[in-house]
Design an enzyme around this catalytic site. Sequence first.
Site, PDB file in Angstrom:
ATOM      1  N   HIS A  99       2.056  -7.289  -2.761  1.00 40.82           N
ATOM      2  CA  HIS A  99       3.045  -8.032  -3.552  1.00 40.82           C
ATOM      3  C   HIS A  99       3.515  -9.262  -2.792  1.00 40.82           C
ATOM      4  CE1 HIS A  99       5.524  -5.765  -0.752  1.00 40.82           C
ATOM      5  NE2 HIS A  99       6.524  -6.589  -1.019  1.00 40.82           N
ATOM      6  N   ASP A 101       7.438 -11.100  -2.537  1.00 39.62           N
ATOM      7  CA  ASP A 101       8.789 -10.615  -2.810  1.00 39.62           C
ATOM      8  C   ASP A 101       9.383 -11.295  -4.042  1.00 39.62           C
ATOM      9  OD1 ASP A 101       8.733  -8.914  -0.619  1.00 39.62           O
ATOM     10  OD2 ASP A 101       9.496 -10.465   0.739  1.00 39.62           O
ATOM     11  N   HIS A 244       1.822  -9.306   0.756  1.00 39.78           N
ATOM     12  CA  HIS A 244       1.864  -8.380   1.889  1.00 39.78           C
ATOM     13  C   HIS A 244       1.946  -6.947   1.400  1.00 39.78           C
ATOM     14  CE1 HIS A 244       6.061  -9.429   1.025  1.00 39.78           C
ATOM     15  NE2 HIS A 244       6.401  -8.253   1.503  1.00 39.78           N
ATOM     16  N   ARG A 259      16.046  -7.173   6.538  1.00 41.27           N
ATOM     17  CA  ARG A 259      15.323  -8.351   6.024  1.00 41.27           C
ATOM     18  C   ARG A 259      16.297  -9.336   5.391  1.00 41.27           C
ATOM     19  NH1 ARG A 259      11.384  -7.511   1.019  1.00 41.27           N
ATOM     20  NH2 ARG A 259      13.038  -8.607  -0.079  1.00 41.27           N
TER      21      ARG A 259
HETATM   22  C1  SIN Z   1       8.581  -5.693   2.392  1.00 39.50           C
HETATM   23  O1  SIN Z   1       7.821  -5.606   1.436  1.00 39.50           O
HETATM   24  O2  SIN Z   1       9.370  -6.610   2.515  1.00 39.50           O
HETATM   25  C2  SIN Z   1       8.504  -4.657   3.500  1.00 39.50           C
HETATM   26  C3  SIN Z   1       7.455  -5.029   4.484  1.00 39.50           C
HETATM   27  C4  SIN Z   1       7.369  -4.042   5.603  1.00 39.50           C
HETATM   28  O3  SIN Z   1       8.180  -3.099   5.662  1.00 39.50           O
HETATM   29  O4  SIN Z   1       6.507  -4.208   6.449  1.00 39.50           O
END
Ligand code: SIN
Length: 268
Positions: A99, A101, A244, A259
């Site tokens: 995906h 974000d 990612h 995050r």
């Molecule tokens: C996310 O999708 O922001 C999480 C990525 C992660 O935990 O590595």
Amino acid sequence: MSEIEIRPLTPRIGAEVQGLDLREPLDAGRVAALKQALADHLVLFFRDQPIDHESHKRFGRCFGPLALHSAVPGIEGHPEIVAIHADAQSSYVAGEDWHSDLTCDAEPPLGSILYLHTVPESGGDTLFASMYAAYDALSPRMKTYLEGLTAIHDADHVYRPLFPDVERKYPCSAHPVVRTHPVTGRKLIFVNSSYVTRIVELPKDESDAVLAFLYAHVKNPNFQVRFRWSAHAIAFWDNRCTQHLATWDYFPQTRSGWRVTVAGDRPF
Ligand code: SIN
């Protein structure tokens, strides 16, 4: 602070940045160097950066205003910070599918900055893929076919099972299937299997087939970099031109951090 060193990890995506202490404010020259590195390498990795919440937010604001998550509440006292956490009690982890974000937002994020203070002994890697490389590898005929198509990015099926609040309306937006990066001017594939439900201009069965092709295509390992986390590492990805995936191969160990998300603009 010493000079910034940028070490590419693959020719297409990913670089490790050395020579910075992100607990300290960055001067304009270093911010400019990081913006250029992000444009060149799409995702930047920093090691040994034991930042607090204020440093995390200050670093994010070097690249633009911070965005609030449209579904997940921020942590207490810091609405711009979301927890990314998994342990022996977890029944899911964020981002297990490919995906970008919050592409459900009308103005999806420019980028996300993930800091992990606790990591498993092994595993828990994050994979990142270049959507420039994915676009460049399409045939000229497929590029022409996709030009001008629009996809629906819907958050409802992603967040309603997690937060079954019947009153709540989750964002849903239409974005071009091929977008142009506002900084580099390069074209890239902008559909992902987490949020996209269909391509507007196509009949449903054709839309399903085209999306299935694109989702398989973007997973090519030649478009990827895989980040092996260490405690107090940071990943900063350009959310406009990457996808990612967070691996969850470390259950029941703990992987934990926070995050922040930098606000973006409307894709074109
Ligand atoms: C996310 O999708 O922001 C999480 C990525 C992660 O935990 O590595």
